[in-house]
Motif scaffolding. Structure first.
Motif, PDB file in Angstrom:
ATOM      1  N   VAL A  96       0.833  -1.206   0.000  1.00 12.88           N
ATOM      2  CA  VAL A  96       0.000   0.000   0.000  1.00 12.88           C
ATOM      3  C   VAL A  96       0.869   1.258   0.000  1.00 12.88           C
ATOM      4  N   LYS A  97       1.919   1.267   0.815  1.00 11.83           N
ATOM      5  CA  LYS A  97       2.809   2.438   0.855  1.00 11.83           C
ATOM      6  C   LYS A  97       3.462   2.677  -0.508  1.00 11.83           C
ATOM      7  N   THR A  98       3.864   1.598  -1.153  1.00 12.77           N
ATOM      8  CA  THR A  98       4.459   1.715  -2.487  1.00 12.77           C
ATOM      9  C   THR A  98       3.444   2.267  -3.476  1.00 12.77           C
ATOM     10  N   SER A  99       2.197   1.814  -3.373  1.00  7.89           N
ATOM     11  CA  SER A  99       1.152   2.262  -4.276  1.00  7.89           C
ATOM     12  C   SER A  99       0.828   3.739  -4.060  1.00  7.89           C
ATOM     13  N   ILE A 100       0.789   4.182  -2.794  1.00  8.29           N
ATOM     14  CA  ILE A 100       0.503   5.582  -2.485  1.00  8.29           C
ATOM     15  C   ILE A 100       1.611   6.484  -3.043  1.00  8.29           C
ATOM     16  N   ALA A 101       2.857   6.043  -2.883  1.00  6.69           N
ATOM     17  CA  ALA A 101       3.984   6.813  -3.419  1.00  6.69           C
ATOM     18  C   ALA A 101       3.942   6.866  -4.946  1.00  6.69           C
ATOM     19  N   ASP A 102       3.578   5.746  -5.573  1.00  2.65           N
ATOM     20  CA  ASP A 102       3.492   5.681  -7.035  1.00  2.65           C
ATOM     21  C   ASP A 102       2.385   6.595  -7.558  1.00  2.65           C
ATOM     22  N   ALA A 103       1.254   6.645  -6.814  1.00  5.26           N
ATOM     23  CA  ALA A 103       0.144   7.513  -7.213  1.00  5.26           C
ATOM     24  C   ALA A 103       0.558   8.982  -7.150  1.00  5.26           C
ATOM     25  N   LYS A 104       1.314   9.335  -6.104  1.00  2.00           N
ATOM     26  CA  LYS A 104       1.772  10.720  -5.970  1.00  2.00           C
ATOM     27  C   LYS A 104       2.734  11.072  -7.101  1.00  2.00           C
ATOM     28  N   ALA A 105       3.618  10.140  -7.444  1.00  2.00           N
ATOM     29  CA  ALA A 105       4.584  10.395  -8.521  1.00  2.00           C
ATOM     30  C   ALA A 105       3.885  10.563  -9.867  1.00  2.00           C
ATOM     31  N   LYS A 106       2.816   9.810 -10.096  1.00  2.00           N
ATOM     32  CA  LYS A 106       2.089   9.868 -11.372  1.00  2.00           C
ATOM     33  C   LYS A 106       0.951  10.897 -11.364  1.00  2.00           C
ATOM     34  N   GLU A 107       0.827  11.619 -10.215  1.00  2.00           N
ATOM     35  CA  GLU A 107      -0.200  12.655 -10.058  1.00  2.00           C
ATOM     36  C   GLU A 107      -1.610  12.103 -10.299  1.00  2.00           C
ATOM     37  N   LYS A 108      -1.842  10.940  -9.727  1.00  2.00           N
ATOM     38  CA  LYS A 108      -3.168  10.327  -9.784  1.00  2.00           C
ATOM     39  C   LYS A 108      -3.782  10.290  -8.388  1.00  2.00           C
ATOM     40  N   GLN A 109      -5.074   9.995  -8.332  1.00  2.00           N
ATOM     41  CA  GLN A 109      -5.817  10.076  -7.074  1.00  2.00           C
ATOM     42  C   GLN A 109      -5.607   8.859  -6.173  1.00  2.00           C
ATOM     43  N   VAL A 110      -5.572   9.142  -4.864  1.00  2.00           N
ATOM     44  CA  VAL A 110      -5.700   8.113  -3.833  1.00  2.00           C
ATOM     45  C   VAL A 110      -7.028   8.408  -3.128  1.00  2.00           C
ATOM     46  N   VAL A 111      -7.939   7.466  -3.157  1.00  2.00           N
ATOM     47  CA  VAL A 111      -9.278   7.711  -2.619  1.00  2.00           C
ATOM     48  C   VAL A 111      -9.559   6.792  -1.440  1.00  2.00           C
ATOM     49  N   LEU A 112     -10.014   7.391  -0.335  1.00  2.00           N
ATOM     50  CA  LEU A 112     -10.516   6.628   0.813  1.00  2.00           C
ATOM     51  C   LEU A 112     -12.036   6.593   0.692  1.00  2.00           C
ATOM     52  N   LEU A 113     -12.586   5.423   0.457  1.00  2.86           N
ATOM     53  CA  LEU A 113     -14.037   5.253   0.336  1.00  2.86           C
ATOM     54  C   LEU A 113     -14.541   4.521   1.576  1.00  2.86           C
ATOM     55  N   THR A 114     -15.287   5.220   2.425  1.00  3.87           N
ATOM     56  CA  THR A 114     -15.760   4.624   3.674  1.00  3.87           C
ATOM     57  C   THR A 114     -17.254   4.872   3.855  1.00  3.87           C
ATOM     58  N   ASN A 115     -17.822   4.134   4.795  1.00  2.00           N
ATOM     59  CA  ASN A 115     -19.173   4.456   5.231  1.00  2.00           C
ATOM     60  C   ASN A 115     -19.108   5.698   6.125  1.00  2.00           C
ATOM     61  N   THR A 116     -20.240   6.186   6.576  1.00  2.00           N
ATOM     62  CA  THR A 116     -20.235   7.290   7.541  1.00  2.00           C
ATOM     63  C   THR A 116     -19.521   6.814   8.801  1.00  2.00           C
ATOM     64  N   LEU A 117     -18.572   7.612   9.290  1.00  2.00           N
ATOM     65  CA  LEU A 117     -17.728   7.171  10.397  1.00  2.00           C
ATOM     66  C   LEU A 117     -18.145   7.765  11.748  1.00  2.00           C
ATOM     67  N   THR A 118     -18.558   9.030  11.770  1.00  2.00           N
ATOM     68  CA  THR A 118     -18.957   9.749  12.990  1.00  2.00           C
ATOM     69  C   THR A 118     -17.909   9.649  14.092  1.00  2.00           C
ATOM     70  N   SER A 119     -16.670   9.449  13.718  1.00  2.00           N
ATOM     71  CA  SER A 119     -15.588   9.294  14.685  1.00  2.00           C
ATOM     72  C   SER A 119     -14.679  10.508  14.637  1.00  2.00           C
ATOM     73  N   PRO A 120     -14.637  11.326  15.704  1.00  2.00           N
ATOM     74  CA  PRO A 120     -13.740  12.483  15.712  1.00  2.00           C
ATOM     75  C   PRO A 120     -12.277  12.107  15.488  1.00  2.00           C
ATOM     76  N   SER A 121     -11.853  10.991  16.085  1.00  2.00           N
ATOM     77  CA  SER A 121     -10.461  10.561  15.931  1.00  2.00           C
ATOM     78  C   SER A 121     -10.163  10.138  14.502  1.00  2.00           C
ATOM     79  N   THR A 122     -11.080   9.372  13.895  1.00  2.00           N
ATOM     80  CA  THR A 122     -10.865   8.926  12.517  1.00  2.00           C
ATOM     81  C   THR A 122     -10.910  10.103  11.554  1.00  2.00           C
ATOM     82  N   ASP A 123     -11.820  11.051  11.781  1.00  2.00           N
ATOM     83  CA  ASP A 123     -11.883  12.249  10.937  1.00  2.00           C
ATOM     84  C   ASP A 123     -10.565  13.013  11.000  1.00  2.00           C
TER      85      ASP A 123
END
Length: 601
Positions: free
Chosen positions: A169-196
């Motif tokens: 995952v870390k390699t993929s995130i770095a590769d996305a940044k280098a290629k200027e492409k999106q990294v998307v976090l798709l979650t349900n509603t979290l309602t968590s102050p810490s997670t936000d």
């Protein structure tokens, strides 16, 4: 006393000619007892001279074999405590306060445990804990022990270690940044102050990342309307105990509408006081729990519900928007509108129509009434999803703009109406990760299936309503090799420590005047409850737009959540499958409900 009652053992018994029933009637045991191995075959027995002693020996073995076949069970070896923990007394239950929020259901709970194992869900009744467990929450304890759970992470369908997952995952995130492409976090509603807060830090470190919230059962229309008027994405927490007249248009508020948990307030208002109790009108298409409890139920299509809502808006606000309500409903809707206006602040109107304009009219009507049951303090934070943003994500995936997709608490391959388009886009995503309890429809097609823990194995914090703060604590050690989405996100963001440490640090700014140990013991903290202030909105334009709605030819399809299964997260939970629907009494099946008149036609 003897009883003449006959108990059915199987539905097969309804068929008198069933071969299965006949076989069971004639044979007590499904498998034949292997006495021939000891007694010999029939030929040898008929030619032998068996003594009385041998005969009794054979009979004795047959009886023993039958008893063994009926009573044999697994052998469990137990090891006694060498040093017994002080807090554990065998046979005496311990209770832990916790909170569940899975993106659809939420409740303040007490979890009963014995010897470190959760065995029962109870409601937390301490002051401030206002949300009770429904059938799905009670049954969720069985999902903890589900043998179908994902027991360890997988990469490309093969078992892997968490270090391998983190590295990929870390390699993929770095590769996305280098290629200027999106990294998307798709979650349900979290309602968590810490997670936000954690997600905000992740996005700050990765500017090409964004967070998209997706609810399987969307309240996007009501959220959009409330955000337009009050400036925040939230839902009203209605207090039906303060209403003397309730008008519901397509909202099953005694069921799952906007999260449910309105039954307690409704029941309080239905208790006669000085010879009076609340009155309830229900305008709906499908028979619901709310419709069954109403004083007057008016069956009507969704198109007519929209026209009825505009007509009531006209009466309450003295407007004159033209409507095309079916004439057969006109007199009844006028009567409802007149009584609602007469009730004033003691009246309230709610609606489940999935249309932003309709939800804007709901806000306008309750504001005009100055309804006591309609309060913008302590708004519900349980739904945050946006249909528009989810649709944009699918388009971005299909265009190849999304490099890395990390999902948690969602199963879009199953729940999205356009799941085929999502699947098409997923093929163009370089790395996809799904944190899931089981290898569901989405986890089975992603690059990485990350085994997530059950909420009874997890740490977390939740803000169900604004001004409150609840903690989720583990009641058992993780049964499998799982990891929370938040712990993984900490690692990918480069933040040391565990999510427990992160929650504790975050809570210090929220629970002022209390302590961590007290909030953990109580399960909930109530602080200052803010009130959302309204701004101006063009309600007349919303009414005009809604009045343009036309009825469709033929039948309308109305989709609704089942009381037992909800959004389907626990579809393999047998307790919920066996749970009879409170209206139809049907279990274990899907079905279409049609009125008798339509069925006969």
């Amino acid at each position: 006393m003897s009883s003449n009652k006959k108990y059915w053992k199987s539905v097969e018994e309804l068929n008198e000619n069933s071969s299965i029933v006949e076989a069971l009637r004639n044979n007590e045991f499904v498998e034949e007892i292997p006495t021939d191995e000891f007694l010999g075959d029939k030929a040898s027995l008929s030619s032998s001279s068996t003594t009385r002693r041998d005969f009794l020996k054979y009979v004795g073995f047959s009886t023993a074999a039958a008893s063994l076949a009926a009573c044999e069970g697994p052998v469990h070896k137990s090891i006694p405590y060498v040093v017994q923990p002080e807090q554990i007394i065998p046979g005496v239950a311990d209770y832990y306060a916790t909170t569940v929020f899975d993106g659809f259901d939420f409740a303040n709970l007490l979890v009963k445990t014995r010897e470190g194992r959760p065995i029962k869900i109870d409601n937390n009744t301490i002051s401030g804990a206002k949300f009770a467990a429904n059938a799905r929450v009670h049954a969720s304890i069985l999902s903890l022990y589900d043998s179908m759970r994902l027991k360890e992470p997988k990469i490309s369908g093969k078992n892997a270690s968490w270090s391998e997952v983190d590295s990929k995952v870390k390699t993929s995130i770095a590769d996305a940044k280098a290629k200027e492409k999106q990294v998307v976090l798709l979650t349900n509603t979290l309602t968590s102050p810490s997670t936000d807060r954690l997600i905000a830090e992740f996005i700050a470190k990765n500017p090409n990342a964004k967070h998209v919230v997706y609810d399987a059962v969307s309240e996007s229309a009501a959220l959009d309307a409330f955000e337009t008027v009050y400036g925040e994405r939230a839902l009203v927490d209605y207090d039906f105990s303060k209403a003397s007249l309730i008008v519901s248009i397509g909202a099953d508020f005694l069921g799952d509408w906007q999260g449910g948990s309105y039954d307690k307030g409704y029941a309080q208002g239905r208790i006669p006081k000085n010879g009076k109790m609340s009155r309830h009108y229900q305008l709906e298409a499908n028979m619901t729990l709310s419709g069954a409890a109403a004083d007057k139920r008016i069956p009507m299509s969704t198109a007519n519900q929209k026209q009825a809502l505009v007509k009531i808006y006209n009466a309450i606000t003295n407007s004159a928007v033209a409507t095309s309500l079916d004439k057969s409903f006109d007199a009844e809707v006028v009567k409802v509108a007149q009584q609602l206006k007469a009730a004033g602040a003691k009246g309230v109107l709610v609606s489940g129509i999935q249309d932003k304009n309709a939800q804007l009219l709901v806000l306008a009507i309750n504001q005009a009434l100055d309804s006591e049951a309609f309060t913008t303090s302590g708004t519900r934070q349980i739904r945050k999803g946006s249909n528009e943003k989810v649709a944009q994500l699918v388009n971005d995936m299909k265009s190849g703009s999304v490099h890395t997709l990390i999902m948690s608490g969602v199963n879009p391959m199953y729940t999205l109406p356009n799941s085929k388009e999502f699947a098409e886009g997923l093929k163009k995503v370089t790395t996809s990760v799904a944190f899931s309890l089981k290898e569901d429809e989405t986890a089975s097609v992603t690059t990485i299936a990350a085994a997530a823990p059950h909420y009874l194995e997890s740490w977390g914090d939740v803000t169900i309503t604004k001004g409150t703060y609840s903690l989720t604590q583990p009641t058992i050690r993780p049964l499998f090799n799982t990891k929370q989405f938040q712990d993984a996100l900490l690692s990918w963001t480069g933040i040391a420590g565990t999510f427990y440490d992160y929650i504790k640090a975050t809570s210090a700014t929220i629970i002022a005047g209390s302590t961590w140990n007290k909030v953990l013991h109580d399960g909930v903290f109530v602080g200052a409850i803010p009130v959302a202030s309204a701004s101006s909105a063009n309600y007349s334009a919303a009414a005009s737009a809604l009045a343009q709605s036309k009825a469709t030819d033929g039948f309308e399809l109305i989709l609704y959540t089942k009381t037992g299964l909800g959004d389907g997260q626990q579809a393999n939970n047998p307790w919920l499958q066996e749970f009879p629907d409170p209206i139809t009494r049907v279990s274990w099946d899907n079905y279409v409900t049609v009125s008798r008149v339509d069925a006969e036609n």
